[in-house]
Design a protein around this motif. Structure first.
Motif, PDB file in Angstrom:
ATOM      1  N   VAL A  54      -1.288  -7.625  -3.261  1.00 43.05           N
ATOM      2  CA  VAL A  54      -0.646  -8.333  -4.368  1.00 43.05           C
ATOM      3  C   VAL A  54      -1.702  -8.967  -5.272  1.00 43.05           C
ATOM      4  CG1 VAL A  54       0.826 -10.290  -4.972  1.00 43.05           C
ATOM      5  CG2 VAL A  54       1.509  -8.741  -3.137  1.00 43.05           C
ATOM      6  N   LEU A 110       1.882  -1.132  -0.127  1.00 41.85           N
ATOM      7  CA  LEU A 110       2.820  -2.202   0.250  1.00 41.85           C
ATOM      8  C   LEU A 110       3.963  -1.657   1.088  1.00 41.85           C
ATOM      9  CD1 LEU A 110       2.976  -4.207  -3.106  1.00 41.85           C
ATOM     10  CD2 LEU A 110       2.019  -5.008  -0.932  1.00 41.85           C
ATOM     11  N   THR A 142      -3.264   2.508   5.809  1.00 36.96           N
ATOM     12  CA  THR A 142      -3.113   1.620   4.652  1.00 36.96           C
ATOM     13  C   THR A 142      -4.447   1.311   3.985  1.00 36.96           C
ATOM     14  OG1 THR A 142      -3.315  -0.420   5.955  1.00 36.96           O
ATOM     15  CG2 THR A 142      -1.113   0.541   5.732  1.00 36.96           C
ATOM     16  N   ILE A 184      -0.870  -7.309   2.816  1.00 36.82           N
ATOM     17  CA  ILE A 184       0.091  -7.404   1.717  1.00 36.82           C
ATOM     18  C   ILE A 184      -0.384  -8.418   0.684  1.00 36.82           C
ATOM     19  CG2 ILE A 184       2.414  -8.177   1.111  1.00 36.82           C
ATOM     20  CD1 ILE A 184       3.388  -6.924   3.732  1.00 36.82           C
TER      21      ILE A 184
END
Length: 648
Positions: free
Chosen positions: A161, A190, A211, A157
């Motif tokens: 970002v 996310l 992911t 994550i």
């Protein structure tokens, strides 16, 4: 109190990720991908992804069967190996997203140092996690790896970002397609990471591979299987063909075809030079005009902008804005910069991608030799002219491919040439015409096309064959010296052209001297060495040569005299100028004397009236050709001009 039974972890998502990564690796190894600057990040990222998934599957296997497989040190080693592999995956994702910007590539060292710092923080967090509560807990029926999963997903994550933030701060330097991909897939990533953090403790499902593997797959499919160029943001010629095939004839859209002439235009690539940055700035400016404009890169100097609108006024406005961008570049750059921009509707009659490209190349080709910029909006006449040009091109290619030496589409006319000495017609020049349907095209309409598309040798062989056939028939009853045919400059430059010509003449068993070849002066200048070699071979075989259009090229008298010419054919422009200019008259008179003194035969063409004829006779030309004596007619009609042989 009743014990809660341990629920085994479901790793179907990891198997799906492994299958996707394996297929992608296979494609990358067994196809020919576009190996750009950032390609290695995708390739190495997939390798690391496969390794990480395999380690993750082994971790899940141990977690579900601790009684049989668990060993404290080995299991901790598995976890640490995965965490290191996952960190490597984050590095490749982080690098890939950022290095697609030329500006960021100049800051690569700073980015590497920043990621090293993040890695140290990551490893420190691992140490803290292990010291505080551990990455896992062992139960009787299984091992709880929820903390472990939440930990590395949290790192994912943070990386997502950072990548998103880096894209925002660098928005003006990345192409629109990359920005859209980041905006779409970062939020999706996310969401998946957060759901993995929440879901791993509830339903014991592991799917973290989904992911990161799709990110590498997306990068490969978009930029390395050739639909997009990550630097310019342009799609490839294959993507252009796909759009044209899908939409031509089904919807209205416009095309702005661009040719750029810039020293070192190849610099609009990946080297980060000043020219490269200017080129990329142009692409960003084009994108900023409207989302309705799609950019395609055909080659280093040819680009296509599809204007996806059915409103003509909007299309014209966009074209003017595109023109403004390139005019600004011309005004602001210190190096020579020119462009040709041709704009037109992709009408249904263009039918397919090849025809669409040929249409715009046909229009842009009008300006290829001009050292200036041009902006052109196509008219209805352009479509009609192209249709004719396309039909001629298709016909020429079919003639070449069939190579029927008696092809009816190649028509042979001839113009008799008057001999001043004998007062009769002793020779004639064969003239080619191309028949398509009920239309007849002159050489100046199709010969340049034939030269450009590689059909000229086939035409020469056909007209020579037909002339030989006519000579064979005429020789039975008529007295004449020869019939000449024109030989293209492209033809003369072909190494093995002499073999085919000699073979055709020998097939008819006629005197080689009955065939003569006319070579233009420009051909001699451009391909002198090859021309001279071929002429020598054909001269030894018995074929005479004319130097055609003398006075329009650049050959010196010395060069002409060193070649095996028999006849010098003065261009009509020299004749016309000599009638009005005493100085030119003196020059022409002198050249005639020089040539005749050195054994050459002189011939003048373009004689159309008695004044020109009288001048030509007085100056001493041996032969005269022109409408004053006869116009071109079908070669069979030469019997009207040649003297009939006596039966006795």
């Amino acid at each position: 109190m009743e014990n809660i039974r341990f629920v085994e972890y479901n790793s179907i998502g990891e198997f799906a990720g492994l299958l996707m990564a394996g297929l992608l690796l296979f494609v990358m190894l067994y196809t020919k991908p576009k190996r750009t600057y950032v390609y290695r990040y995708v390739f190495q990222g997939i390798i690391w992804s496969i390794a990480a998934i395999l380690v993750q599957l082994s971790i899940v296997m141990v977690a579900n069967n601790p009684a049989k497989l668990y060993n404290r040190y080995l299991f901790m080693g598995q976890l640490m190996v995965f965490l290191l592999l996952y960190n490597g995956i984050l590095f490749y994702i982080f690098s890939y997203v950022n290095m697609m910007s030329i500006v960021r590539r100049k800051q690569r060292k700073e980015f590497v140092l920043m990621f090293v710092a993040l890695t140290l923080v990551y490893l420190a967090a691992v140490a803290v996690e292990i010291a505080s509560r551990g990455l896992y807990t062992v139960n009787l029926d299984g091992i709880d790896i929820s903390n472990f999963t939440r930990f590395y997903c949290s790192a994912g994550i943070i990386c997502a970002v950072i990548c998103f933030n880096a894209s925002i701060t660098n928005r003006k330097n990345i192409s629109r397609v990359i920005w859209h991909a980041v905006c779409l897939f970062v939020p999706m990533d996310l969401i998946i990471l957060i759901s993995q953090i929440i879901g791993v403790g509830i339903n014991h499902t592991i799917y973290s591979a989904t992911t990161y593997v799709p990110i590498f797959a997306l990068g490969y499919l978009m930029f390395h299987s050739v639909p997009y160029d990550e630097v310019t943001g342009c799609q490839s010629i294959y993507a252009l063909d796909a759009f044209v095939s899908k939409n031509t004839g089904r919807k209205k859209y416009y095309v702005s075809y661009l040719m750029v002439f810039l020293p070192g235009i190849e610099a609009v690539s990946n080297d980060g030079s000043e020219d490269t940055l200017k080129g990329i700035a142009i692409c960003r400016a084009v994108e900023a005009i409207s989302p309705q404009i799609r950019m395609y890169k055909i080659s280093d100097y040819r680009y296509v902008n599809i204007i996806d609108t059915d409103k003509e006024e909007e299309y014209e406005n966009y074209c003017q804005q595109l023109r403004g961008i390139f005019d600004n570049v011309r005004a602001s750059t210190d190096i020579p910069f020119n462009y040709v921009m041709v704009n037109a509707e992709a009408k249904a009659e263009l039918e397919n991608p090849v025809k669409v490209r040929q249409f715009f190349e046909f229009l842009a080709g009008r300006y290829k030799d001009q050292n200036s910029s041009h902006f052109y909006m196509a008219t209805t006449m352009d479509y009609d002219e192209f249709a004719e040009n396309y039909e001629i091109t298709t016909t020429l290619k079919d003639i070449r491919n069939r190579l029927d030496l008696m092809d009816d589409r190649v028509q042979v006319f001839a113009q008799p040439i008057y001999s001043v000495e004998t007062g009769s017609f002793r020779v004639a020049e064969a003239l080619m015409r191309l028949r398509i349907g009920d239309r007849l095209f002159s050489p100046d309409r199709f010969i340049p096309l034939a030269e450009r598309i590689g059909c000229i040798h086939a035409l020469t062989c056909i007209i020579l064959n037909k002339v030989c056939d006519a000579v064979s028939l005429l020789s039975e009853n008529y007295d004449f010296d020869a019939i000449s045919i024109n030989c293209s400059s492209k033809e003369l430059s072909q190494k093995d052209m002499t073999e085919d010509l000699i073979e055709i003449i020998e097939k008819y068993d006629i005197d080689m001297a009955k065939i003569r070849l006319e070579i233009t002066e420009s051909a001699m200048f451009e391909n002198f060495d090859m021309a001279k070699d071929n002429m020598t071979v054909l001269t030894k075989a018995g074929i005479q040569f004319y130097l055609d259009d003398f006075g329009t090229g650049y050959s010196s008298l010395e060069r002409v005299m060193n070649c095996p010419f028999k006849t010098i054919k003065f261009d009509k422009t020299l004749l016309y100028k000599s009638l009005d200019d005493d100085r030119m008259d003196d020059i022409v008179t002198y050249m005639i004397e020089v040539f005749k003194k050195n054994g050459f035969i002189t011939l003048v063409e373009g004689v159309e009236d008695e004044c020109q004829n009288q001048y030509s006779v007085e100056r001493g030309f041996d032969y005269i050709q022109g409408y004053h004596y006869a116009k071109p007619e079908p070669i069979e009609e030469m019997r009207k001009y040649f003297t009939r042989k006596s039966k006795f």
